[in-house]
Design an enzyme around this catalytic site. Sequence first.
Site, short mmCIF file in Angstrom:
data_model
loop_
_atom_site.label_atom_id
_atom_site.label_comp_id
_atom_site.label_asym_id
_atom_site.label_seq_id
_atom_site.Cartn_x
_atom_site.Cartn_y
_atom_site.Cartn_z
CG HIS A 19 -36.21 34.42 29.66
ND1 HIS A 19 -36.96 33.32 29.03
CD2 HIS A 19 -36.71 35.48 28.93
CE1 HIS A 19 -37.56 33.60 27.96
NE2 HIS A 19 -37.40 34.99 28.04
CE LYS A 43 -46.26 37.13 23.09
NZ LYS A 43 -45.03 37.32 23.91
NE ARG A 92 -33.93 37.94 21.99
CZ ARG A 92 -35.20 37.41 21.49
NH1 ARG A 92 -35.39 36.11 21.61
NH2 ARG A 92 -36.12 38.12 20.92
CB SER A 130 -40.13 31.64 24.66
OG SER A 130 -39.46 31.87 25.87
#
Length: 162
Positions: A19, A43, A92, A130
């Site tokens: 990030h 979430k 990514r 994460s």
Amino acid sequence: MNKTKVLYPGSFDPITNGHMDIIERSAKIFEEVNVAVVKNIQKKSTFTLEQRVEMIEKACKHLSNVKIHQFEGLTVDFAKQIGCSTIIRGLRAVSDFESEMQMSLANKKLNDELETLFLVADGKYAFLSSSIVREIASYGADISELVPENIVEDIKQRFNDK
């Protein structure tokens, strides 16, 4: 809408060096980078919204043109609220592209003035997420190369409290 202001939204649970790569590169390109921590009620977050904001503030304190926000709701609405016409997203791998493209198209449908700019992650962070950081930290393993140095202890503390 201001073309020199961009929005980088995410859950950042927690913020990673991947990030930070996107934030730092964006900060070199744009006059103002608005990092927005999303409160996603669907979430279950490991860190509270306040903890995530605090960690990002620590991690970004060396970047004078980065502002940290928190919001709930649609990203397109928040972008409009703060006057951003561009959303930054990091990629990514090819697998990220499909979901990010779908989100970009949905955002465009909701606000046709909103653009999404994709930045490809530095190769050394292509594996990093994460959830990987949380997994490694939950076992007490070293995360110092995965997250900003000044938040390592914050993350360790969270998992020591469990």
